[in-house]
Enzyme design. Structure first.
Site, PDB file in Angstrom:
ATOM      1  CG  HIS A 102     -58.022  43.709 -49.908  1.00 24.82           C
ATOM      2  ND1 HIS A 102     -58.255  42.786 -50.905  1.00 24.82           N
ATOM      3  CD2 HIS A 102     -56.682  43.895 -49.869  1.00 24.82           C
ATOM      4  CE1 HIS A 102     -57.095  42.439 -51.448  1.00 24.82           C
ATOM      5  NE2 HIS A 102     -56.134  43.094 -50.836  1.00 24.82           N
ATOM      6  CE1 TYR A 123     -64.064  48.710 -50.427  1.00 25.86           C
ATOM      7  CE2 TYR A 123     -62.308  49.852 -49.273  1.00 25.86           C
ATOM      8  CZ  TYR A 123     -62.909  48.689 -49.660  1.00 25.86           C
ATOM      9  OH  TYR A 123     -62.371  47.491 -49.286  1.00 25.86           O
ATOM     10  NE  ARG A 147     -63.363  42.728 -49.031  1.00 31.79           N
ATOM     11  CZ  ARG A 147     -63.080  43.912 -49.592  1.00 31.79           C
ATOM     12  NH1 ARG A 147     -62.352  44.002 -50.677  1.00 31.79           N
ATOM     13  NH2 ARG A 147     -63.547  45.027 -49.055  1.00 31.79           N
TER      14      ARG A 147
HETATM   15  C1  LIG Z   1     -50.334  42.344 -60.584  1.00 35.48           C
HETATM   16  C2  LIG Z   1     -50.849  42.965 -59.320  1.00 35.48           C
HETATM   17  N1  LIG Z   1     -51.428  44.184 -59.382  1.00 35.48           N
HETATM   18  C3  LIG Z   1     -51.902  44.767 -58.256  1.00 35.48           C
HETATM   19  C4  LIG Z   1     -51.786  44.138 -57.043  1.00 35.48           C
HETATM   20  C5  LIG Z   1     -52.302  44.800 -55.773  1.00 35.48           C
HETATM   21  N2  LIG Z   1     -53.503  44.101 -55.307  1.00 35.48           N
HETATM   22  C6  LIG Z   1     -53.424  43.185 -54.312  1.00 35.48           C
HETATM   23  S1  LIG Z   1     -54.896  42.461 -54.008  1.00 35.48           S
HETATM   24  C7  LIG Z   1     -55.678  43.381 -55.187  1.00 35.48           C
HETATM   25  C8  LIG Z   1     -57.146  43.184 -55.465  1.00 35.48           C
HETATM   26  C9  LIG Z   1     -57.452  41.827 -56.006  1.00 35.48           C
HETATM   27  O1  LIG Z   1     -58.820  41.612 -56.136  1.00 35.48           O
HETATM   28  P1  LIG Z   1     -59.418  40.237 -56.577  1.00 35.48           P
HETATM   29  O2  LIG Z   1     -58.638  39.650 -57.695  1.00 35.48           O
HETATM   30  O3  LIG Z   1     -60.868  40.452 -56.809  1.00 35.48           O
HETATM   31  O4  LIG Z   1     -59.176  39.273 -55.313  1.00 35.48           O
HETATM   32  P2  LIG Z   1     -59.751  39.428 -53.820  1.00 35.48           P
HETATM   33  O5  LIG Z   1     -58.741  40.217 -53.044  1.00 35.48           O
HETATM   34  O6  LIG Z   1     -61.070  40.105 -53.896  1.00 35.48           O
HETATM   35  O7  LIG Z   1     -59.846  38.038 -53.298  1.00 35.48           O
HETATM   36  C10 LIG Z   1     -54.784  44.259 -55.806  1.00 35.48           C
HETATM   37  C11 LIG Z   1     -55.141  45.206 -56.871  1.00 35.48           C
HETATM   38  C12 LIG Z   1     -51.137  42.872 -57.018  1.00 35.48           C
HETATM   39  N3  LIG Z   1     -50.999  42.178 -55.892  1.00 35.48           N
HETATM   40  N4  LIG Z   1     -50.698  42.305 -58.175  1.00 35.48           N
END
Ligand SMILES: Cc1ncc(C[n+]2csc(CCOP(=O)(O)OP(=O)(O)O)c2C)c(N)n1
Ligand SMILES: [Mg+2]
Length: 351
Positions: free
Chosen positions: A255, A264, A251
């Site tokens: 985010h 970070y 990425r």
């Molecule tokens: C069940 C749940 N827990 C926490 C969140 C908050 N949250 C949104 S995006 C994220 C990170 C996700 O990371 P990843 O699965 O690696 O996907 P990326 O954003 O890197 O594409 C979090 C913790 C959420 N949306 N759903």
């Protein structure tokens, strides 16, 4: 079907743009089609982020650096197949046939938007990992109906820690669902690095534990992604069951537009991955074959930018989204707190 996994990363074009594997037998125009989508994806992420900064777009999740992974997997699917993803799936959804205007409307707060049943794409899932269960459910329906289609369920590295991800894999393997489970490992789950997500050396290793093959793929190599997803989809289509594919990518941006990764993330890590930019290596591959020239590349960038601006103008001529819909489409009976918020937002937006 073997349920072993290999730690060898499947790669066809290395970061220097050199061919190191078997190039899939695709005509030049198909290769250029993949490249055009990758360029479009880069321009889309950049412009959407800029629009959000100007107050012309809502919160947005860019996929800068992940273009090969997005384009490769979506282009490997056929009409009738389904693609289910999260908020970072905009580019892949557009490759699968969701219109750009629908994406602009989604990120601009018009709901329900950003997906298309005709294109085989469900609404983005924000609750991490849930789309993997939906993917297996749709795949099971196809199996019962003996339809010759497959489903691609896509989630991030962080989402693999969710129960839903693991339940989906278990069910898919036991019932041989015609599904390909894709983990787009972009190194981070907001501010949590991949190494804190799982003690396993690779996420692909989870596959054999559930009784399905697991594959590691260079996610910045569009041909490697295209070929691996095509092969796994073909096996699923032939009734040979699911696979787990880990796409290794990065990425490069934040985010979402609500995040600041400089808080970070070490700058050196970003530089390291910039050298593996998926667009640069595919561009070199195409140029070495004389399928692309500097001039044609410039023209392509211009054409893609013009296309985006034309649809943006159409989007900006629409009336603003009605904030009532965010409440009224979510629940039939709103809680007192939500009723209060609904009234507040109507007052703020003079509705
Ligand atoms: C069940 C749940 N827990 C926490 C969140 C908050 N949250 C949104 S995006 C994220 C990170 C996700 O990371 P990843 O699965 O690696 O996907 P990326 O954003 O890197 O594409 C979090 C913790 C959420 N949306 N759903
Ligand atoms: Mg991630």
């Amino acid at each position: 079907m073997s349920t072993t996994t290999t730690d060898k990363v499947h790669q066809i074009i290395n970061p220097a743009g050199q061919v190191v594997g078997d190039v899939p037998d695709l005509p030049a125009d198909k290769m250029l089609h993949l490249y055009r989508w990758m360029v479009f994806g880069r321009v889309f992420s950049e412009r959407m982020t800029a629009l959000q900064r100007q107050g012309r777009m809502g919160t947005f999740a860019a996929a800068t650096g992940q273009e090969a992974a997005c384009v490769g997997r979506a282009a490997a699917l056929q009409p009738g197949d389904w693609l289910l993803g999260s908020y970072r799936e905009s580019l892949a959804y557009m490759v699968k046939g969701v219109p750009l205007l629908a994406q602009l409307k989604h990120w601009g707060g018009h709901i329900p938007e950003g997906y298309s049943y005709e294109a085989g794409c469900l609404p983005f899932q924000i609750v991490l990992g849930t789309q993997m269960l939906h993917a297996v459910g749709i795949a099971m329906a196809m199996k019962y109906k003996r339809e010759p289609h497959v489903v691609l369920g896509v989630c991030g590295d962080g989402a693999t820690s969710e129960g839903d991800f693991n339940e989906a894999l278990n069910f898919a393997a036991v019932f041989k669902a015609p599904v390909v489970m894709v983990v787009e490992n972009n190194g981070w789950a907001i501010s949590v690095p991949r190494r804190q997500q799982s003690a396993a050396a690779t996420l692909a290793q989870r596959g054999p534990g559930f009784g399905m093959p697991g594959y590691l793929v260079d996610g910045n190599d569009v041909l490697a992604v295209y070929q691996m997803i095509s092969d796994c989809a073909a096996r699923a289509r032939a009734g040979e069951g699911p696979s787990l594919v880990e796409l290794l990518t990065y990425r490069m941006g934040a985010h979402t537009t609500a995040d600041d990764p400089t808080k970070y993330r070490p700058a050196a890590e970003l530089q390291e991955w910039a050298a593996r930019d998926p667009l640069l290596r595919f561009r070199k591959f195409l140029m070495d074959r004389h399928w692309l020239t500097d001039l044609a590349d410039e023209e392509l960038h211009e054409a893609v930018g013009t296309e985006f601006q034309a649809v943006l103008a159409e989007y900006e001529s629409l009336p603003p989204p009605d904030p009532r819909r965010h409440f009224d489409l979510a629940l039939t009976q709103l809680t007192p707190q939500l009723l209060r918020q609904r009234a507040e937002i109507l007052e703020e937006t003079h509705n």
